[in-house]
Design an enzyme around this catalytic site. Structure first.
Site, PDB file in Angstrom:
ATOM      1  N   HIS A  25       0.859  -1.192   0.000  1.00  0.00           N
ATOM      2  CA  HIS A  25       0.000   0.000   0.000  1.00  0.00           C
ATOM      3  C   HIS A  25       0.895   1.242   0.000  1.00  0.00           C
ATOM      4  O   HIS A  25       1.584   1.501   0.976  1.00  0.00           O
ATOM      5  CB  HIS A  25      -0.923  -0.001   1.218  1.00  0.00           C
ATOM      6  CG  HIS A  25      -1.853  -1.169   1.250  1.00  0.00           C
ATOM      7  ND1 HIS A  25      -3.101  -1.142   0.672  1.00  0.00           N
ATOM      8  CD2 HIS A  25      -1.696  -2.417   1.759  1.00  0.00           C
ATOM      9  CE1 HIS A  25      -3.685  -2.317   0.841  1.00  0.00           C
ATOM     10  NE2 HIS A  25      -2.857  -3.113   1.498  1.00  0.00           N
ATOM     11  N   LEU A  26       0.865   1.978  -1.096  1.00  0.00           N
ATOM     12  CA  LEU A  26       1.670   3.200  -1.203  1.00  0.00           C
ATOM     13  C   LEU A  26       0.873   4.463  -0.845  1.00  0.00           C
ATOM     14  O   LEU A  26       1.446   5.548  -0.744  1.00  0.00           O
ATOM     15  CB  LEU A  26       2.250   3.334  -2.615  1.00  0.00           C
ATOM     16  CG  LEU A  26       3.314   2.296  -2.981  1.00  0.00           C
ATOM     17  CD1 LEU A  26       3.790   2.506  -4.414  1.00  0.00           C
ATOM     18  CD2 LEU A  26       4.490   2.338  -2.019  1.00  0.00           C
ATOM     19  N   ARG A  27      -0.441   4.324  -0.716  1.00  0.00           N
ATOM     20  CA  ARG A  27      -1.339   5.394  -0.209  1.00  0.00           C
ATOM     21  C   ARG A  27      -1.554   6.569  -1.160  1.00  0.00           C
ATOM     22  O   ARG A  27      -2.512   7.315  -0.995  1.00  0.00           O
ATOM     23  CB  ARG A  27      -0.851   5.935   1.141  1.00  0.00           C
ATOM     24  CG  ARG A  27      -0.662   4.886   2.226  1.00  0.00           C
ATOM     25  CD  ARG A  27      -1.930   4.128   2.537  1.00  0.00           C
ATOM     26  NE  ARG A  27      -1.803   3.267   3.701  1.00  0.00           N
ATOM     27  CZ  ARG A  27      -2.589   2.218   3.942  1.00  0.00           C
ATOM     28  NH1 ARG A  27      -3.550   1.901   3.075  1.00  0.00           N
ATOM     29  NH2 ARG A  27      -2.427   1.491   5.013  1.00  0.00           N
ATOM     30  N   ASN A  77      -6.459   0.813  -3.175  1.00  0.00           N
ATOM     31  CA  ASN A  77      -7.352   1.499  -2.224  1.00  0.00           C
ATOM     32  C   ASN A  77      -6.826   2.907  -1.931  1.00  0.00           C
ATOM     33  O   ASN A  77      -6.474   3.273  -0.818  1.00  0.00           O
ATOM     34  CB  ASN A  77      -7.535   0.683  -0.940  1.00  0.00           C
ATOM     35  CG  ASN A  77      -6.235   0.352  -0.234  1.00  0.00           C
ATOM     36  OD1 ASN A  77      -5.173   0.374  -0.832  1.00  0.00           O
ATOM     37  ND2 ASN A  77      -6.332   0.079   1.047  1.00  0.00           N
ATOM     38  N   ASP A 120      -8.715  -5.020  -3.129  1.00  0.00           N
ATOM     39  CA  ASP A 120      -8.073  -5.277  -1.843  1.00  0.00           C
ATOM     40  C   ASP A 120      -8.425  -4.210  -0.809  1.00  0.00           C
ATOM     41  O   ASP A 120      -8.430  -3.016  -1.096  1.00  0.00           O
ATOM     42  CB  ASP A 120      -6.556  -5.337  -1.973  1.00  0.00           C
ATOM     43  CG  ASP A 120      -5.904  -5.638  -0.632  1.00  0.00           C
ATOM     44  OD1 ASP A 120      -6.131  -6.746  -0.130  1.00  0.00           O
ATOM     45  OD2 ASP A 120      -5.222  -4.763  -0.086  1.00  0.00           O
ATOM     46  N   HIS A 138      -8.842  -9.978  -1.587  1.00  0.00           N
ATOM     47  CA  HIS A 138      -8.932  -9.838  -0.130  1.00  0.00           C
ATOM     48  C   HIS A 138     -10.207 -10.590   0.249  1.00  0.00           C
ATOM     49  O   HIS A 138     -11.296 -10.198  -0.153  1.00  0.00           O
ATOM     50  CB  HIS A 138      -9.034  -8.355   0.222  1.00  0.00           C
ATOM     51  CG  HIS A 138      -9.301  -8.064   1.663  1.00  0.00           C
ATOM     52  ND1 HIS A 138      -8.349  -7.533   2.509  1.00  0.00           N
ATOM     53  CD2 HIS A 138     -10.429  -8.198   2.413  1.00  0.00           C
ATOM     54  CE1 HIS A 138      -8.866  -7.367   3.704  1.00  0.00           C
ATOM     55  NE2 HIS A 138     -10.131  -7.759   3.673  1.00  0.00           N
ATOM     56  N   HIS A 198      -2.847 -12.449   1.497  1.00  0.00           N
ATOM     57  CA  HIS A 198      -2.565 -12.596   2.947  1.00  0.00           C
ATOM     58  C   HIS A 198      -3.405 -13.672   3.649  1.00  0.00           C
ATOM     59  O   HIS A 198      -4.172 -13.403   4.558  1.00  0.00           O
ATOM     60  CB  HIS A 198      -2.709 -11.263   3.673  1.00  0.00           C
ATOM     61  CG  HIS A 198      -3.894 -10.421   3.325  1.00  0.00           C
ATOM     62  ND1 HIS A 198      -5.180 -10.914   3.203  1.00  0.00           N
ATOM     63  CD2 HIS A 198      -3.990  -9.092   3.046  1.00  0.00           C
ATOM     64  CE1 HIS A 198      -6.008  -9.930   2.904  1.00  0.00           C
ATOM     65  NE2 HIS A 198      -5.306  -8.816   2.783  1.00  0.00           N
ATOM     66  N   ASP A 202       2.237  -7.009   2.584  1.00  0.00           N
ATOM     67  CA  ASP A 202       1.046  -6.206   2.899  1.00  0.00           C
ATOM     68  C   ASP A 202       1.447  -4.940   3.664  1.00  0.00           C
ATOM     69  O   ASP A 202       0.812  -4.543   4.641  1.00  0.00           O
ATOM     70  CB  ASP A 202       0.019  -7.014   3.678  1.00  0.00           C
ATOM     71  CG  ASP A 202      -1.345  -6.320   3.790  1.00  0.00           C
ATOM     72  OD1 ASP A 202      -1.573  -5.314   3.082  1.00  0.00           O
ATOM     73  OD2 ASP A 202      -2.186  -6.781   4.593  1.00  0.00           O
TER      74      ASP A 202
END
Length: 428
Positions: A61-63, A93, A151, A178, A231, A304
């Site tokens: 997750h790089l946001r 996301n 995800d 997910h 995951h 993750d």
């Protein structure tokens, strides 16, 4: 720039360490041998360092965009390079979600401008990840979508997931899931086990994940799709994936370092750095994950990596967001706690972090061979130091592994023939 890396230790065909020189020209490995020569080459002295193909993490997750206070493509890829990763896949996301061509093109432009390593962007399965409207997979793939996932949330409608799988199969892409049935979450913040009961916190039952995987493997079989489980965390989930593979269904799965290393018994009170989704499960689940990795049911390891601010994580076990960071600590943690203890070999660990994820998604990566891309990581297997979040390059400091003493620290990372991380200071 061209490089000769001198005296690196590599695994030979017998699984033993032997010294080699590696020649990098442009973005390719052009020679591997001993006492290599060449004019106009920069030299890197790798004496005492182990060389691995660059690590591949297909769950990060790089946001950015929308969550730059937690992480950016710049900071996240710097953290990845420091952790030895040369390829990561960014989850969708973000805000906006990469659910249409315009949003995906804007994301790709930002990656091109600010990433320090290779970033493969996922596109969302459904519009805004809400599970109602299927996105245009073909257009998204043509514009660089690596694969498709919602995800962060499970696709709740079986019909929607089936349509997504049929479309992914048609265009030769993958569905990455997910797995969480929202009707079985029950407002939980941790695993529905002893820790939840002792602390009077609502728990997330294991069946919440396993039910979704059970549904999806049958849908994947019917659709002829490649289906990948994110995951994985429960013994029931491992059993379902194992049975599906035996039935010839094209299903693969990943496991995180933290689910291999920790279970609910390890949570020291109400510390939200131990809060992630899926949650830390029982000791029995933890063992099932390790067994599944060793027997091939689980295909590879992914971090993750999920950065949050200290303020967000200070809200406590119930209210704080799920997630921990992992890019800068994955290899040292796994090497120290499993390879050093003889649970699995260095060769197995390297494969699970390089070749296996590459093979699952047909990426031409994860190999240390002449003619292959010059992505590689140099690691000090002997140096021991404690994990200190204050030294992280990630904006996120949210780790449950603070002060864990580890060996196996990446010292230098080459991406496409360029030195993108160098802590060893051995550049000649």
């Amino acid at each position: 720039m061209s490089w000769i890396i001198r005296n690196a230790e590599t695994l030979n065909k017998n699984g033993k360490l032997s010294k080699v020189d590696i020649k990098l020209e442009g973005n390719k490995i052009t020679d591997i041998g001993t006492e290599l020569q060449g004019d106009d080459f920069q030299e890197f002295d790798a004496e005492g360092l182990f060389v691995s193909p660059g690590f591949v993490d297909l769950h990060v997750h790089l946001r950015e965009p929308g969550g730059e206070h937690k992480e950016t493509i710049d900071t996240g890829t710097k953290a990845a390079a420091k952790g030895g990763f040369t390829t990561i896949a960014a989850m969708p996301n973000t805000r906006p979600v990469p659910d249409n061509v315009e949003n995906l093109q804007a994301l790709n432009q930002k990656i091109q401008e600010t990433a320090h390593i290779r970033v493969l962007p996922y596109a969302a399965i459904t519009e805004r990840q809400v599970g109602k409207v299927l996105n245009d997979f073909e257009a998204l793939k043509e514009n660089g979508a690596f694969a498709f996932t919602d995800d962060g949330v499970g696709v709740q409608s079986a019909g929607m997931m089936y349509e997504a799988m049929k479309e992914a199969s048609r265009i030769g892409s993958s569905i990455v899931a997910h797995c969480e049935d929202n009707t079985l979450i029950y407002g939980g913040a941790v695993h529905d086990g002893t820790f939840a009961k002792e602390n009077n916190i609502a728990g997330i039952p294991s069946i919440c994940e396993a039910v979704h995987i059970s549904r999806d493997v049958l849908l994947a079989e019917a659709a002829g799709a490649h289906y990948h489980v994110c995951h994985i965390s429960t013994k029931e989930s491992v059993r379902v994936v194992r049975d599906a593979k035996k039935a010839g269904i094209n299903v693969t799965a990943e496991v995180t370092p933290h689910h291999l290393l920790l279970c609910e018994d390890d949570i020291p009170g109400l510390d939200s750095n131990f809060k992630m989704n899926p949650p830390l499960r029982s000791k029995e689940d933890q063992q099932a994950l390790l067994d599944g990795l060793l027997d091939g049911t689980i295909d590879f390891i992914a971090t993750d990596h999920a950065p949050h601010t200290a303020e967000e994580k200070s809200e406590g076990m119930v209210l704080a967001p799920f997630g921990i960071v992992g890019l800068e600590t994955a290899f040292p943690l796994l090497y120290t706690n499993f390879v050093e203890k003889g649970v699995f070999t260095l060769e197995q660990l390297v494969n699970w972090m390089t070749k296996k994820p590459s093979d699952v998604f047909n990426l031409p990566l994860g190999s240390l061979e002449v003619g292959k891309v010059a992505d590689l990581t140099l690691i000090d297997l002997g140096e021991e130091k404690a994990i200190n979040p204050n030294g992280f390059l990630s904006k996120g400091k949210n780790t449950p592994f603070t002060n864990w003493k580890c060996k196996g620290w990446p010292k230098a990372t080459f991406f496409e023939g360029s030195l993108v991380w160098n802590e060893g200071g051995k550049q000649a």
